[in-house]
Design an enzyme around this catalytic site. Structure first.
Site, PDB file in Angstrom:
ATOM      1  N   HIS A  14      -1.281   0.175 -15.006  1.00 24.84           N
ATOM      2  CA  HIS A  14      -1.433  -1.033 -14.164  1.00 24.84           C
ATOM      3  C   HIS A  14      -0.410  -0.935 -13.034  1.00 24.84           C
ATOM      4  O   HIS A  14       0.778  -1.168 -13.241  1.00 24.84           O
ATOM      5  CB  HIS A  14      -1.191  -2.307 -14.984  1.00 24.84           C
ATOM      6  CG  HIS A  14      -1.386  -3.574 -14.202  1.00 24.84           C
ATOM      7  ND1 HIS A  14      -2.115  -4.637 -14.694  1.00 24.84           N
ATOM      8  CD2 HIS A  14      -0.968  -3.968 -12.974  1.00 24.84           C
ATOM      9  CE1 HIS A  14      -2.122  -5.617 -13.802  1.00 24.84           C
ATOM     10  NE2 HIS A  14      -1.415  -5.232 -12.741  1.00 24.84           N
ATOM     11  N   HIS A  16       0.333  -1.542  -8.626  1.00 22.69           N
ATOM     12  CA  HIS A  16      -0.049  -1.963  -7.270  1.00 22.69           C
ATOM     13  C   HIS A  16       0.546  -0.989  -6.269  1.00 22.69           C
ATOM     14  O   HIS A  16       1.774  -0.924  -6.110  1.00 22.69           O
ATOM     15  CB  HIS A  16       0.472  -3.378  -6.985  1.00 22.69           C
ATOM     16  CG  HIS A  16      -0.130  -4.403  -7.907  1.00 22.69           C
ATOM     17  ND1 HIS A  16      -1.302  -5.069  -7.632  1.00 22.69           N
ATOM     18  CD2 HIS A  16       0.262  -4.829  -9.138  1.00 22.69           C
ATOM     19  CE1 HIS A  16      -1.604  -5.871  -8.639  1.00 22.69           C
ATOM     20  NE2 HIS A  16      -0.668  -5.749  -9.567  1.00 22.69           N
ATOM     21  N   LEU A  17      -0.331  -0.223  -5.614  1.00 20.99           N
ATOM     22  CA  LEU A  17       0.146   0.776  -4.642  1.00 20.99           C
ATOM     23  C   LEU A  17       0.212   0.213  -3.220  1.00 20.99           C
ATOM     24  O   LEU A  17       0.828   0.803  -2.356  1.00 20.99           O
ATOM     25  CB  LEU A  17      -0.781   1.995  -4.639  1.00 20.99           C
ATOM     26  CG  LEU A  17      -0.644   3.012  -5.774  1.00 20.99           C
ATOM     27  CD1 LEU A  17      -1.656   4.134  -5.594  1.00 20.99           C
ATOM     28  CD2 LEU A  17       0.759   3.603  -5.811  1.00 20.99           C
ATOM     29  N   ARG A  18      -0.511  -0.898  -2.977  1.00 21.49           N
ATOM     30  CA  ARG A  18      -0.626  -1.477  -1.622  1.00 21.49           C
ATOM     31  C   ARG A  18      -1.331  -0.502  -0.678  1.00 21.49           C
ATOM     32  O   ARG A  18      -2.024   0.392  -1.126  1.00 21.49           O
ATOM     33  CB  ARG A  18       0.744  -1.914  -1.077  1.00 21.49           C
ATOM     34  CG  ARG A  18       1.567  -2.767  -2.036  1.00 21.49           C
ATOM     35  CD  ARG A  18       0.883  -4.028  -2.496  1.00 21.49           C
ATOM     36  NE  ARG A  18       1.808  -4.948  -3.151  1.00 21.49           N
ATOM     37  CZ  ARG A  18       1.434  -5.927  -3.960  1.00 21.49           C
ATOM     38  NH1 ARG A  18       0.164  -6.120  -4.260  1.00 21.49           N
ATOM     39  NH2 ARG A  18       2.331  -6.728  -4.495  1.00 21.49           N
ATOM     40  N   ASN A  44      -6.296  -5.377  -5.537  1.00 21.93           N
ATOM     41  CA  ASN A  44      -6.100  -6.667  -4.845  1.00 21.93           C
ATOM     42  C   ASN A  44      -5.476  -6.488  -3.473  1.00 21.93           C
ATOM     43  O   ASN A  44      -4.431  -7.042  -3.166  1.00 21.93           O
ATOM     44  CB  ASN A  44      -5.294  -7.642  -5.711  1.00 21.93           C
ATOM     45  CG  ASN A  44      -3.886  -7.158  -6.025  1.00 21.93           C
ATOM     46  OD1 ASN A  44      -3.630  -5.951  -6.076  1.00 21.93           O
ATOM     47  ND2 ASN A  44      -2.973  -8.089  -6.235  1.00 21.93           N
ATOM     48  N   LYS A 102     -11.419  -4.939 -12.325  1.00 21.24           N
ATOM     49  CA  LYS A 102     -10.356  -5.929 -12.544  1.00 21.24           C
ATOM     50  C   LYS A 102     -10.872  -7.343 -12.355  1.00 21.24           C
ATOM     51  O   LYS A 102     -11.481  -7.657 -11.335  1.00 21.24           O
ATOM     52  CB  LYS A 102      -9.211  -5.654 -11.558  1.00 21.24           C
ATOM     53  CG  LYS A 102      -8.021  -6.608 -11.681  1.00 21.24           C
ATOM     54  CD  LYS A 102      -7.275  -6.409 -12.981  1.00 21.24           C
ATOM     55  CE  LYS A 102      -6.233  -7.481 -13.228  1.00 21.24           C
ATOM     56  NZ  LYS A 102      -4.994  -7.261 -12.513  1.00 21.24           N
ATOM     57  N   HIS A 139      -6.742 -10.276 -15.871  1.00 22.69           N
ATOM     58  CA  HIS A 139      -5.549 -11.090 -15.605  1.00 22.69           C
ATOM     59  C   HIS A 139      -5.770 -12.390 -16.369  1.00 22.69           C
ATOM     60  O   HIS A 139      -6.534 -13.254 -15.945  1.00 22.69           O
ATOM     61  CB  HIS A 139      -5.377 -11.350 -14.102  1.00 22.69           C
ATOM     62  CG  HIS A 139      -4.115 -12.111 -13.813  1.00 22.69           C
ATOM     63  ND1 HIS A 139      -3.018 -11.550 -13.197  1.00 22.69           N
ATOM     64  CD2 HIS A 139      -3.746 -13.387 -14.117  1.00 22.69           C
ATOM     65  CE1 HIS A 139      -2.043 -12.444 -13.115  1.00 22.69           C
ATOM     66  NE2 HIS A 139      -2.461 -13.574 -13.669  1.00 22.69           N
ATOM     67  N   HIS A 177      -0.816  -7.008 -18.696  1.00 18.30           N
ATOM     68  CA  HIS A 177       0.518  -7.618 -18.735  1.00 18.30           C
ATOM     69  C   HIS A 177       0.605  -8.817 -19.683  1.00 18.30           C
ATOM     70  O   HIS A 177       0.804  -9.946 -19.252  1.00 18.30           O
ATOM     71  CB  HIS A 177       1.022  -7.989 -17.331  1.00 18.30           C
ATOM     72  CG  HIS A 177      -0.021  -8.578 -16.394  1.00 18.30           C
ATOM     73  ND1 HIS A 177      -0.825  -9.625 -16.734  1.00 18.30           N
ATOM     74  CD2 HIS A 177      -0.363  -8.244 -15.139  1.00 18.30           C
ATOM     75  CE1 HIS A 177      -1.615  -9.917 -15.716  1.00 18.30           C
ATOM     76  NE2 HIS A 177      -1.358  -9.078 -14.733  1.00 18.30           N
ATOM     77  N   LEU A 222       3.789 -12.860 -12.014  1.00 19.67           N
ATOM     78  CA  LEU A 222       2.751 -13.552 -12.788  1.00 19.67           C
ATOM     79  C   LEU A 222       2.060 -12.571 -13.718  1.00 19.67           C
ATOM     80  O   LEU A 222       1.767 -11.445 -13.283  1.00 19.67           O
ATOM     81  CB  LEU A 222       1.737 -14.206 -11.833  1.00 19.67           C
ATOM     82  CG  LEU A 222       2.275 -15.443 -11.123  1.00 19.67           C
ATOM     83  CD1 LEU A 222       1.345 -15.894 -10.013  1.00 19.67           C
ATOM     84  CD2 LEU A 222       2.510 -16.591 -12.110  1.00 19.67           C
ATOM     85  N   ASP A 250       2.776  -2.953 -13.828  1.00 15.10           N
ATOM     86  CA  ASP A 250       2.481  -4.046 -12.898  1.00 15.10           C
ATOM     87  C   ASP A 250       3.494  -4.061 -11.757  1.00 15.10           C
ATOM     88  O   ASP A 250       3.779  -5.112 -11.184  1.00 15.10           O
ATOM     89  CB  ASP A 250       2.447  -5.407 -13.622  1.00 15.10           C
ATOM     90  CG  ASP A 250       1.871  -6.508 -12.745  1.00 15.10           C
ATOM     91  OD1 ASP A 250       1.139  -6.200 -11.787  1.00 15.10           O
ATOM     92  OD2 ASP A 250       2.175  -7.688 -13.016  1.00 15.10           O
ATOM     93  N   HIS A 254       6.791  -6.539  -2.827  1.00 11.24           N
ATOM     94  CA  HIS A 254       6.659  -7.494  -1.717  1.00 11.24           C
ATOM     95  C   HIS A 254       7.889  -7.313  -0.838  1.00 11.24           C
ATOM     96  O   HIS A 254       8.939  -6.894  -1.325  1.00 11.24           O
ATOM     97  CB  HIS A 254       6.622  -8.932  -2.235  1.00 11.24           C
ATOM     98  CG  HIS A 254       5.386  -9.262  -3.020  1.00 11.24           C
ATOM     99  ND1 HIS A 254       4.217  -9.674  -2.437  1.00 11.24           N
ATOM    100  CD2 HIS A 254       5.154  -9.223  -4.351  1.00 11.24           C
ATOM    101  CE1 HIS A 254       3.300  -9.885  -3.378  1.00 11.24           C
ATOM    102  NE2 HIS A 254       3.843  -9.618  -4.546  1.00 11.24           N
ATOM    103  N   ALA A 266       4.940 -13.674  -5.951  1.00  7.69           N
ATOM    104  CA  ALA A 266       5.017 -13.133  -7.313  1.00  7.69           C
ATOM    105  C   ALA A 266       4.884 -11.622  -7.323  1.00  7.69           C
ATOM    106  O   ALA A 266       3.952 -11.074  -6.728  1.00  7.69           O
ATOM    107  CB  ALA A 266       3.909 -13.746  -8.167  1.00  7.69           C
TER     108      ALA A 266
HETATM  109  C1  NCD Z   1       0.792  -8.913  -8.446  1.00  4.20           C
HETATM  110  C2  NCD Z   1       0.798  -8.569  -6.949  1.00  4.20           C
HETATM  111  O1  NCD Z   1       1.782  -8.866  -6.263  1.00  4.20           O
HETATM  112  O2  NCD Z   1      -0.180  -7.974  -6.470  1.00  4.20           O
HETATM  113  N1  NCD Z   1       1.842  -9.859  -8.684  1.00  4.20           N
HETATM  114  C3  NCD Z   1       2.410 -10.149  -9.890  1.00  4.20           C
HETATM  115  O3  NCD Z   1       3.215 -11.067  -9.949  1.00  4.20           O
HETATM  116  N2  NCD Z   1       2.151  -9.453 -10.968  1.00  4.20           N
HETATM  117  C4  NCD Z   1      -0.551  -9.413  -8.855  1.00  4.20           C
HETATM  118  C5  NCD Z   1      -0.750  -9.491 -10.341  1.00  4.20           C
HETATM  119  O4  NCD Z   1      -0.845  -8.479 -11.020  1.00  4.20           O
HETATM  120  O5  NCD Z   1      -0.807 -10.610 -10.868  1.00  4.20           O
HETATM  121 ZN    ZN Z   2      -0.783  -6.637 -11.398  1.00  2.00          ZN
END
Ligand code: NCD
Ligand code: ZN
Length: 350
Positions: A14, A16-18, A44, A102, A139, A177, A222, A250, A254, A266
């Site tokens: 899990h 997030h690579l952006r 996302n 997802k 989620h 998560h 989150l 996860d 940011h 988050a």
């Molecule tokens: C994640 C994100 O920033 O893309 N943020 C997080 O708090 N985990 C999104 C997610 O997995 O809920």
């Molecule tokens: Zn996530």
């Protein structure tokens, strides 16, 4: 004398690579590819990755940024919306590179606006996933404003997840998560086609870290950190050797200005030292011998993919280190690696 730990190369189930637009993709790819064999890449983005065609070009952008010689493999996902069709699910299966779908309840977290408004609306897509063996990544939080934010996962299990797995009992589901003892128990009691990822921040901390002595926005993600009894249930699950629980960081970067803000967003950026942080958490629990199964075996087994065959080595030094206060990212921006205050004794050395 320093202690060495050699384990099979881990994967992150899990992540997030952006994207390339603001520089984050390159930063995260570098941090991830130096240690992880594969990662399940969250969809996302803005706009969300809702089609196989979008997943394909996103995958190309990721591959083009990999360091020379890297064998890192991004495993792509689609973002489930009310409009996702069974035919798109078929295309996903045929692509070979889309490994999961997802499910974000609309409004539950960062960039979830296009998520599912009512699970019943996506049953045709879910039925297709069930028959093709494509896992649904959940989620698990309700968005009902009357439900306390600390209860949203437990309520989701009762209201949405239990009925869903009764209706679609053969579907593969990863409860992403997990953060509560209710979620841990749900996964333990469920059939073998239900698994769960656990983040390192939920193993290392509970909500006191975020709220005692001041509000610490870098601890905010989150689902939100819960109280200590839940943290204990997560540590017990991760270190139990139960194959249903596996590593999903996860990690979600940011920019500093958006985290240190009157309405901080988050997500915790742990990719910079993910495996070292998990090693720290497992060592604290007296279960470093259980790290390899959790980090390197059970996720691959769940997804029906081969385990990695090469190894990594971590060294435990007598003197701890801490992560840098911030790292530059893109033009005039910074990311704050998480967690700042934690003493990290383990270091990736090979
Ligand atoms: C994640 C994100 O920033 O893309 N943020 C997080 O708090 N985990 C999104 C997610 O997995 O809920
Ligand atoms: Zn996530």
């Amino acid at each position: 004398m320093s202690q060495m730990l050699t384990i099979t190369r881990p994967d992150d189930w899990h992540l997030h690579l952006r994207d390339v637009n603001d520089g984050r993709l390159q930063t995260v790819v570098n941090d991830t590819a130096k240690v992880m064999g594969r990662a399940i890449v969250m969809p996302n983005l803005k706009p969300a990755i809702v089609t196989v065609a979008q997943a394909s070009s996103y995958r190309d952008r990721i591959l083009s940024l990999l360091p020379a010689g890297s064998k890192f493999e991004p495993l792509m996902t689609l973002y489930l919306t009310d409009k996702t069709s069974p035919s798109e699910i078929k295309l996903a299966k045929e692509s070979g590179f889309v490994k999961a779908v997802k499910y974000y309840p609309a409004g539950a977290t960062t960039n979830s606006e296009d998520g599912v408004t009512d699970i019943k609306k996506v049953y045709p897509a879910l039925e297709e996933m069930q028959s093709l063996g494509i896992p649904l990544l959940v989620h698990g939080e309700v968005v009902d404003p009357s439900v306390d934010v600390f209860d949203r996962e437990a309520v989701f299990i009762d209201r949405v997840l239990q009925p869903l797995i009764l209706d679609l009992s053969e579907m593969k589901v990863v409860v992403e998560h997990v953060t509560t003892r209710e979620a841990v128990q749900f996964v333990i009691d469920a059939s073998d086609n239900i698994g769960a990822t656990i983040t390192v921040q939920h193993l290392l901390y509970n909500r006191n870290a975020m709220l005692v002595g001041g509000i610490r926005p870098h601890f905010y993600c989150l689902p939100v950190l819960k109280r200590d009894i839940h943290q204990e249930a997560l540590i017990a699950a991760a270190t139990s050797g139960n194959k249903k629980f596996f590593l999903g960081s996860d990690s979600a970067p940011h920019f500093l200005t958006l985290k240190e803000n009157s309405c901080g967003c988050a997500g915790c950026y742990t990719a910079m030292a993910a495996i070292e942080l998990y090693a720290t958490a497992f060592e604290k629990a007296g279960a470093i011998d259980k790290l390899e199964g959790f980090a390197s075996f059970y996720g691959a087994d769940f997804y029906g993919l081969p385990r990695n065959t090469d190894k990594i080595t971590l060294e435990r030094s007598a003197t701890p280190r801490q992560l840098p206060r911030s790292i530059p990212c893109g033009r005039d921006n910074f990311i704050v690696p998480f967690p700042q205050e934690t003493d990290i004794y383990w270091k990736l050395v090979g």
